[in-house]
Design a protein around this motif. Sequence first.
Motif, short mmCIF file in Angstrom:
data_model
loop_
_atom_site.label_atom_id
_atom_site.label_comp_id
_atom_site.label_asym_id
_atom_site.label_seq_id
_atom_site.Cartn_x
_atom_site.Cartn_y
_atom_site.Cartn_z
N GLY A 277 0.83 -1.20 0.00
CA GLY A 277 0.00 0.00 0.00
C GLY A 277 0.86 1.24 0.00
O GLY A 277 2.07 1.18 0.25
N ALA A 278 0.24 2.37 -0.28
CA ALA A 278 0.98 3.63 -0.33
C ALA A 278 1.41 4.04 1.07
O ALA A 278 1.02 3.44 2.09
N ASN A 279 2.23 5.08 1.14
CA ASN A 279 2.63 5.63 2.43
C ASN A 279 1.40 6.03 3.24
O ASN A 279 0.44 6.56 2.69
N ASN A 280 1.47 5.78 4.54
CA ASN A 280 0.40 6.19 5.44
C ASN A 280 -0.93 5.52 5.11
O ASN A 280 -1.99 6.09 5.32
N SER A 281 -0.86 4.31 4.59
CA SER A 281 -2.09 3.59 4.27
C SER A 281 -2.52 2.63 5.37
O SER A 281 -3.64 2.12 5.35
N GLY A 282 -1.63 2.35 6.33
CA GLY A 282 -2.01 1.48 7.44
C GLY A 282 -1.23 0.19 7.55
O GLY A 282 -1.48 -0.61 8.46
N PHE B 191 -3.55 -2.22 1.32
CA PHE B 191 -4.13 -1.27 2.27
C PHE B 191 -4.51 0.00 1.50
O PHE B 191 -3.65 0.72 1.00
N ARG B 192 -5.82 0.22 1.42
CA ARG B 192 -6.34 1.34 0.64
C ARG B 192 -6.78 2.46 1.57
O ARG B 192 -7.52 2.24 2.52
N ARG B 193 -6.28 3.65 1.29
CA ARG B 193 -6.64 4.80 2.11
C ARG B 193 -8.09 5.21 1.84
O ARG B 193 -8.50 5.35 0.69
N GLU B 194 -8.83 5.41 2.92
CA GLU B 194 -10.22 5.83 2.82
C GLU B 194 -10.36 7.23 3.41
O GLU B 194 -9.92 7.47 4.55
N PRO B 195 -10.97 8.17 2.69
CA PRO B 195 -11.11 9.53 3.23
C PRO B 195 -12.10 9.56 4.39
O PRO B 195 -12.94 8.67 4.54
N ALA B 196 -11.98 10.58 5.23
CA ALA B 196 -12.92 10.76 6.34
C ALA B 196 -14.33 10.97 5.79
O ALA B 196 -14.52 11.65 4.78
N THR B 197 -15.30 10.36 6.42
CA THR B 197 -16.68 10.45 5.94
C THR B 197 -17.44 11.63 6.51
O THR B 197 -18.43 12.07 5.95
N LYS B 198 -16.98 12.14 7.64
CA LYS B 198 -17.67 13.29 8.22
C LYS B 198 -16.69 14.08 9.07
O LYS B 198 -15.61 13.62 9.40
N LYS B 199 -17.12 15.28 9.44
CA LYS B 199 -16.27 16.17 10.21
C LYS B 199 -15.96 15.55 11.57
O LYS B 199 -16.83 14.99 12.23
N GLY B 200 -14.72 15.68 11.99
CA GLY B 200 -14.30 15.12 13.28
C GLY B 200 -13.73 13.73 13.17
O GLY B 200 -13.08 13.25 14.10
N ALA C 202 -8.55 3.17 6.79
CA ALA C 202 -8.00 2.26 5.79
C ALA C 202 -8.92 1.06 5.62
O ALA C 202 -9.57 0.62 6.57
N ALA C 203 -8.97 0.57 4.40
CA ALA C 203 -9.63 -0.69 4.10
C ALA C 203 -8.58 -1.64 3.54
O ALA C 203 -7.61 -1.20 2.93
N VAL C 204 -8.75 -2.92 3.76
CA VAL C 204 -7.75 -3.90 3.32
C VAL C 204 -8.39 -4.79 2.27
O VAL C 204 -9.42 -5.42 2.50
N ILE C 205 -7.76 -4.84 1.10
CA ILE C 205 -8.28 -5.58 -0.04
C ILE C 205 -7.46 -6.85 -0.24
O ILE C 205 -6.23 -6.79 -0.32
N PHE D 135 2.09 0.77 -4.44
CA PHE D 135 2.61 1.68 -3.43
C PHE D 135 2.43 3.15 -3.82
O PHE D 135 2.89 4.03 -3.12
N ALA D 136 1.76 3.38 -4.94
CA ALA D 136 1.66 4.72 -5.49
C ALA D 136 0.53 5.52 -4.86
O ALA D 136 -0.46 4.97 -4.38
#
Length: 731
Positions: free
Chosen positions: A30-35, A456-465, A470-473, A502-503
């Motif tokens: 996974g990319a950097n900071n993906s978990g 390890f796929r980075r998932e954006p925040a879904t709501k404020k706070g 990360a999700a794992v495929i 890793f990109a």
Amino acid sequence: MQIAFVEIQNFRKLKACRVEIAQHETIFVGANNSGKTSAMDALILFLKKNRRKHFATTDFTLSNWASLDQLGEKWLATADDEKPNIALDAWLPLLPSLDVWLAVNEQDLHRVAHLLPTLDWTPEEWLGVRLTFAPKNMERLYKDFRSAYKSARAAESASKNTELMPSLWPISMKGFLDRRLDNQFEVRSYILDPARCKDPVQGIARPQSLPPDGDPLENEPFDNLIKIDVITAQRGFSDPKTEDERHTGFSSLSTQLRGYFSKHLNPSEAPDASDIEALEAIEAAKTVFDEKLRTSFKPAIGELEGLNYPGFSDPKISITSKMDPRDSLDHEAAVQFGLPGSDSLFLPEKYNGLGYQNLISMVFNLIRFRDEWMRVGKAAKNQDANEAIEPLHVVLVEEPEAHLHTQVQQVFIKKGYEVLRRHGAIADSSFSTQMIVSTHSSHIAHELDFSCLRYFRREPATKKGEIPTAAVINLSQTFGNHDDTSKFATRYLRTTHCDLFFADAAILVEGSAERMLIPHFIRANFPKLDQSYISLLEIGGAHAHRLKPLLDTLGLLSLIVTDLDSIQETVTAKARPERGKGYRTGNTTLKRWVPKMESLDDLLDLPDDAKQTAGGLVRAAYQCPVAVEYKDDESEGEALPYTFEDSLAMTNVALFRGYEKPVGLLRKLQAALSKDTLEEASNEMFCNLQEGSKAEMALELLYRSEPDQLVPPGYITDGLKWLEKNLRRGG
């Protein structure tokens, strides 16, 4: 027995994810900071008992602390005569946990009797255990937190100068646990219900909740079941997580051999008949050496004995030696390497290359792990006679590329699992080994079957706070179904590179000219994009769509730089792009993937926001009309390029005309630009592009011009702007 999968909750950015563990080797990519590192640390902290002291408040999912602090505030608001709510139930959904699901054979049933959820359980089901990092005693936590908080506030109120008085510790539950976590928390284990185990949704787990009346297990659930060994990445001298007692360091081979000798070979430890000869030889050498010492030191000792110090009788000094066979390995030349072609020339191990030394060190670690597991040599006698060999050996290796250069990385990952299984007793099916490796190396990912990869796929925040998670495929579902698409993706990545895993984003290009020049366009015009990790893949328009399932699975932001490939209305003959003639595109990517259009007129007039997929993760960039001031005395005309090369020429007319004595395709394009009209130039370029080396033209341009002199074609500029904008938003 094997680990089928684990589910990690509330551990750093791993809010809730399932990681399926392969039968032999599992590779976290996974990319950097993906978990990836978070997942590896979760496994180490929960499963390796002597590492649990390293748990910190930063290991909790950051967004959970708002809720945990609210629980602390409710405790503070509780009156002294009120009964506080100190139930663990409110805390459990917010605490770090690791669910371990085991696949167990019938022959191991007697080993897991303490983990059976019901008497009706059968080996066809998984066995699940949750390890939760939870308060040791809720009542003590309640009292200690309230007491510390009230004492701090009382001290603040007693200050005469409240403006200069700093806020005293603690001011919140998090602040309290920053200092008291190890004292207040421990790892607890609970049995899970296989019937309530749910499949993940797009790599995100749906762990079951614990019953309100569930009691933790009294003993460690995996004692005598799983042996855990770790090789951690060394991130720096100041990182406490690099400590893992004897299993971490990349010490010299002689140091490791000394430790191995002590545990498995030392004849002085639990000697048997095979050690008698060695012990007799050591004793004979000791007797001779002691006699030599007494003779040599006799004059000097005689002087010492005559000192007649007041209050003491004359001392009688005796010298005797201690011969420990381990000391023979405790020097830098204990291990030597022979020079090729010579039987008598040797050099100490420190004269070997660092990468080779580290490879030897890591492989010897694996040998030592295996032999400790199998109780080789003296280890069998030192072990409790009633303690059976664990049926499962799990080895966690974190970022081996931190210690190994490229070629050595490939050797390690190809041979590592073989080393762990190279023992006669392991052939018995009751013993299993699973090696789990986290990596950021495309060379390591390239060497193993892609079905071993967990992305390890980075998932954006879904709501404020909330924080990005990360999700794992499980990529075995992408590469393991053996249809034509998965076979193509596998073969393509095998023949190119695996840095796609890793990109931060991917750019798929049509041909070699784009592959050579687009990195220069990025470097000269998109500095923020240049700082990102972009995977550039050369794949023709006829095949780019075959990577769609893989890119969809990875959820990777992707730009496809491709060609219009215009063809006539009723036949597939190539045609120079013109409006109003009913021409179509022959490009499969444009027809079937994005924007799913075939009409050339529609493609030429398509607005930018319609050139991306519905989810906004993939955008196509293809030739668009170019406004060209062909002659100084003429107004701008519209050119419709056919490929990247004529689009580049139309965008850089003055530069192309100014080259002296160009060769190959560049010469033909320059000649076309000397025609009287833009129409003639466009037609001449279209004819010339059917022949000639486009890669050679790109090299010629790099030779004759500074890359920043070339203006990127408009469609590429628009695509790179889109990529930079969305990459920044996603990060």
